[in-house]
Each structure stands twice: as structure tokens, then as C-alpha cells.
Design an enzyme around this catalytic site. Sequence first.
Site, mmCIF file in Angstrom:
data_model
loop_
_atom_site.group_PDB
_atom_site.id
_atom_site.type_symbol
_atom_site.label_atom_id
_atom_site.label_comp_id
_atom_site.label_asym_id
_atom_site.label_seq_id
_atom_site.Cartn_x
_atom_site.Cartn_y
_atom_site.Cartn_z
ATOM 1 N N HIS A 19 0.749 -1.174 -0.180
ATOM 2 C CA HIS A 19 0.671 -0.569 0.297
ATOM 3 C C HIS A 19 0.499 1.506 0.137
ATOM 4 C CE1 HIS A 19 -4.005 -2.194 1.231
ATOM 5 N NE2 HIS A 19 -2.954 -3.145 1.615
ATOM 6 N N ASP A 125 -6.461 5.476 2.084
ATOM 7 C CA ASP A 125 -6.599 4.419 2.039
ATOM 8 C C ASP A 125 -8.092 3.674 2.124
ATOM 9 O OD1 ASP A 125 -3.913 1.957 1.236
ATOM 10 O OD2 ASP A 125 -5.648 0.798 2.017
ATOM 11 N N GLN A 400 -5.163 -11.970 -3.451
ATOM 12 C CA GLN A 400 -4.451 -12.685 -4.816
ATOM 13 C C GLN A 400 -5.344 -13.583 -5.580
ATOM 14 O OE1 GLN A 400 -1.924 -13.601 -2.347
ATOM 15 N NE2 GLN A 400 -0.996 -11.739 -1.326
HETATM 16 N N1 UDP Z 1 8.463 -4.823 -4.255
HETATM 17 C C1 UDP Z 1 9.827 -4.656 -4.281
HETATM 18 N N2 UDP Z 1 10.801 -6.159 -4.251
HETATM 19 C C2 UDP Z 1 10.331 -7.218 -3.300
HETATM 20 C C3 UDP Z 1 8.925 -7.366 -3.729
HETATM 21 C C4 UDP Z 1 8.268 -6.359 -3.242
HETATM 22 O O1 UDP Z 1 10.383 -4.211 -4.830
HETATM 23 O O2 UDP Z 1 11.247 -8.149 -3.628
HETATM 24 C C5 UDP Z 1 7.723 -4.516 -4.639
HETATM 25 C C6 UDP Z 1 6.748 -4.508 -6.167
HETATM 26 O O3 UDP Z 1 8.066 -3.894 -7.334
HETATM 27 C C7 UDP Z 1 5.615 -4.396 -5.515
HETATM 28 C C8 UDP Z 1 5.174 -4.302 -4.069
HETATM 29 O O4 UDP Z 1 6.154 -3.962 -3.611
HETATM 30 O O5 UDP Z 1 5.529 -3.129 -5.664
HETATM 31 C C9 UDP Z 1 4.491 -5.143 -3.207
HETATM 32 O O6 UDP Z 1 3.519 -5.477 -3.656
HETATM 33 P P1 UDP Z 1 2.399 -6.470 -3.828
HETATM 34 O O7 UDP Z 1 1.216 -5.423 -3.993
HETATM 35 O O8 UDP Z 1 2.481 -7.082 -5.469
HETATM 36 O O9 UDP Z 1 2.487 -6.931 -3.092
HETATM 37 P P2 UDP Z 1 1.990 -7.282 -1.703
HETATM 38 O O10 UDP Z 1 3.866 -7.093 -1.220
HETATM 39 O O11 UDP Z 1 1.292 -6.282 -0.847
HETATM 40 O O12 UDP Z 1 2.056 -8.396 -1.061
#
Ligand code: UDP
Length: 498
Positions: A19, A125, A400
Site C-alpha cells: 500500500h 486508503d 490475490q
Molecule cells: N517489491 C519490490 N521488491 C521485492 C518485493 C516487492 O520492489 O523484493 C515491490 C513490488 O514491486 C510491489 C510491492 O513491493 O510494488 C509489493 O506489492 P504487491 O501488491 O505485489 O504485494 P504485497 O507485498 O502487498 O503482498
Amino acid sequence: MNTLQKPHVAMVTFPAMGHSIPSLDLAKLLASHSLAVSYITTHTIAQRLRGLMDKSSQAAALDIQLVGLNPSKAIQCLPEGQESMDLLPQKSGPIVLSFIESLRDPFERWVEEQGIRRPVCILSDLFIDWTVQSAERFGTIRVIFAPCGAFGTSVFHAIFGSITTNTVRKEGDSVIVDGILLSAVKFTKEQMPERLLQLDQADPGIRFLMGKMQSMSKCWGMLVNTFDELEPRYLQHLKNLLNGKPLWSVGPLVPLGCIANQRGKAADISEHKLVQWLDSKSPCSVIYVSFGSQAFLSQEQTQALARGLEASHQPFVWSIKVSPDTVSAESNQEELCASYLPEGFMERDNGLVIWGWAPQLVILSHPSVGAFMSHCGWNSTLESILMGVPMVTWPMFGEQHFNSKLVTEELGIGVQFCQHMDGIPCEDRVEICVRCVLSSEEGTDMRKRAVKYQRLAKESVGGGGSSTLNLQAFVNGMHKLMNCNGEDRIGDGYDLSV
Ligand code: UDP
């Protein structure tokens, strides 16, 4: 224009990486359109973002203030310094509820201190619902920012938005969600986890979702991180739910200007080493493996996945995150390899392992990367689309599952190989799915469709594109709000058209 002449928007963000990252991209975008933005988060996340943000926003002279709140001590809370979802021990549901609540008092104190700089809008949010009362208290408007897609939000709303209307029913082995633009959406048992359907109020996760979805329409409008051309049917459904209030899709949200190496957190690999490795591979031959910021695989899951990846004989870049519950901060890479990966895995040199945070956009935008193995977090899904990269999916929790359905069944740009947080990947299925996307005719078709959506995504955020125009409409609305007084500000019928 000085700060006081700009409409001031207070962005109340949800303290999780998935987020805070798109919220920061949105904050920068709004600030680049002459708004003054206060980015409200926890002290822990503010500290993490400060270093990454200062350079880029100073360079672009953006009017963004990073506000780190210390949760109110009156409510049971998290240990100091751990106020971010990715730092929590697994299964901390009940604490999360009170933790989110504990941010309300410090936020309202901050608003009181703003004096003549009081925000014209609380941009909240979707997952923070106490902003409904804060907006009422301060006589300002609440606009929602939904960092998840229109399909995922529509399905969540159908399940949790009203417990009195029956929108979900079972039919044999399927689950049917009714009322999404008058057509029923059919899910398999795996795509619709039983837990979501039980509406068990004793389950903190379910209580959490019910609260948020039931407050969704208590807003003045909604910004969504998607684009009109990707999910038109579900965006129309959300518009209907909002009953005439504006809905602006403004995605895909990515960093302003260039592909940033440091996004969300500093990367745990040198960009030079990474790019050099990727440069040595053929175009579209590498699979990037990462399951976002909050999914930590067990040793058994990691080993099964490792064996499947090896069997596919395709090179991979794998970002492995281990749970803070099971590994001490002092563990070195050798110890991690020994306990998480099959014997001799690293020596066989099939891929590149990043223990920790990967520079995801740098990887996805590299021409050698031909597939993304992902949990289908919405940001990862959009980033894959923006880079024209087809997906191999393992949805783990929450929406997801719905995102994976969208990717595999509606958009036709991916294939699913596993599901659920506790699923153990089948090695053969991993191999088949990786090879399918990277080296089969079916995979070539997926890539063509992914490239088509990439073009649409780029057009939407380009000059005259749908997301660009929507963002401008929202910004114009904020300027109009600033220029009108009192009650007019919160009137439902206020015209926000461009
Ligand atoms: N991300 C990243 N590096 C990592 C893991 C995640 O830059 O090793 C970033 C990814 O590009 C995205 C965010 O973290 O922008 C993860 O958001 P997402 O909604 O895909 O998954 P969540 O972490 O919320 O489960």
C-alpha cells in the site's frame, strides 16, 4: 505557487509495503500537479521512506511532507519500531486491527495542528475506515484510494459489503458471486477460499474486511490503481456501487520519471551485479520469482519450488524472503542456503538468488526477463502488465486469488501452478508451467497478449491517456474545493468534471 496557495491533501496510507509504495507514487504524481501532499504513515515506515524519498522529491521540487505517526499508547499495539505489516510475526490479526485504530488519535491531533493549512481532502486508503469519522469531524471530504484492482475490490465488496444481501452461493463444486454488473462470476473452490465465505466475525481478518468494505461507499469519490482499458466491466461495477460519486482510475502507478532501483526499501543486491547477470542471458529466457513483501515461504515450500525451477532448465532470479519468526537477523547466506535450499543448489549455478528485497522494476524491465512467478499482489500484477511480462501464479491470500483468476482466465497472460499460503508446490507442475510460459506456443500467445496490455497501460498514463485525464480531473476538483467555502465543500452534488 507557494504551499499555502495549493490545495492540501492528507494521504492516510495503510502501513504495508503493497500500500505504501503505490501511495507514494500517487503522492508524487499529485504533488507534480501543484497539490501540497502530506503522506501520513507510521513512524517506522516514514523512517524507511525518508531516505529514498528525499532525493527524488527534492530533485523534482515536489511539495510532499512525510508525516510519521506514533500510534496512540492507549490501544494495545505493536512493539516500537515494528509498525509495518512486513515486520509483524505471522498470525498477528487481532493486533493489526487495534494497531490501525491506534493511528486515528495521532492523525486527528496532527490535523488540529495544521491551522490554516487544514487539508481540503483526506485521501484515505480503502483499508482505513476511521477516516470516515475524521472527515466528518473536520468538515472535510474523504476520498478513497484503492491500491487493489477493480475486479478484486468488486468481489470483496460483493462478499463483505453487505451481510444482508446474499450475493454468494455454492453450486456443486463452484462458488458463484452474483450481482457484479448483473452477471455472475464463477469461482472454483480453490479460487474462493472457504474462510472468506464463512463471514465468521470471530475471525479478525474477516472482521477487518467487513468493516472496510461496508465503509467503501462513505466517500466523496474513489481513486483506483488500475486503468480503464484493463478492467472496464469491473470499473463500471464500482461506479454503480458509488452511486454517481466520481471514480478515477489513475494507474498503473509507478515512480515518476525513471525506473527506480530503490523502491519501498533499499535493494539487497547491487544493481550492477544484477544487470550484468541479466545481460548475459538470452532475451525472454529468465523467470523472475518473487512473492511480494509479506509472504514468507517455509523450508519445505522453498525446497519444492527450487527443485521445480531446476527441472525447468530456465535461468531464474529469485528473491527469497524468510520469516522474521524463523530466522535470526544474524543468519548469514550460507546458513540460509543450507536450511532453505536443496543440497548443492547454489553450486549448480542455475540462477541468481537475492536474499531479501529485489529491485523489482529493474528486473521486470530487463529484456532477458520473460516471465514473472508471482503471488499476484496487485502491484506485482500491474507491474508485470506494464512491462509486458506474462505470469506464472501462486496466489496466497486475500484478493490475490481473484487477481490470479483475472490474469489467467480473463486476460490470458498467465498460468497458475499453486495456491494458498500453506500450499506445497508440485515440482512437476512448476516445471511444466515455467516451460509453458517461457518456451511454448501457448506462452508465445500469452506474451503477445501481455504486450498488448503493456501498450494500453503505457497509453493510459501517456499524454491524453485515460489515467492522465482522470488524474487531472481529480486535481481540478481539489483546486475547485480550495476555492469554495464552508458547506459547499462537502456537498454531494459538487461538479468535479474536467
Ligand atoms: N517489491 C519490490 N521488491 C521485492 C518485493 C516487492 O520492489 O523484493 C515491490 C513490488 O514491486 C510491489 C510491492 O513491493 O510494488 C509489493 O506489492 P504487491 O501488491 O505485489 O504485494 P504485497 O507485498 O502487498 O503482498
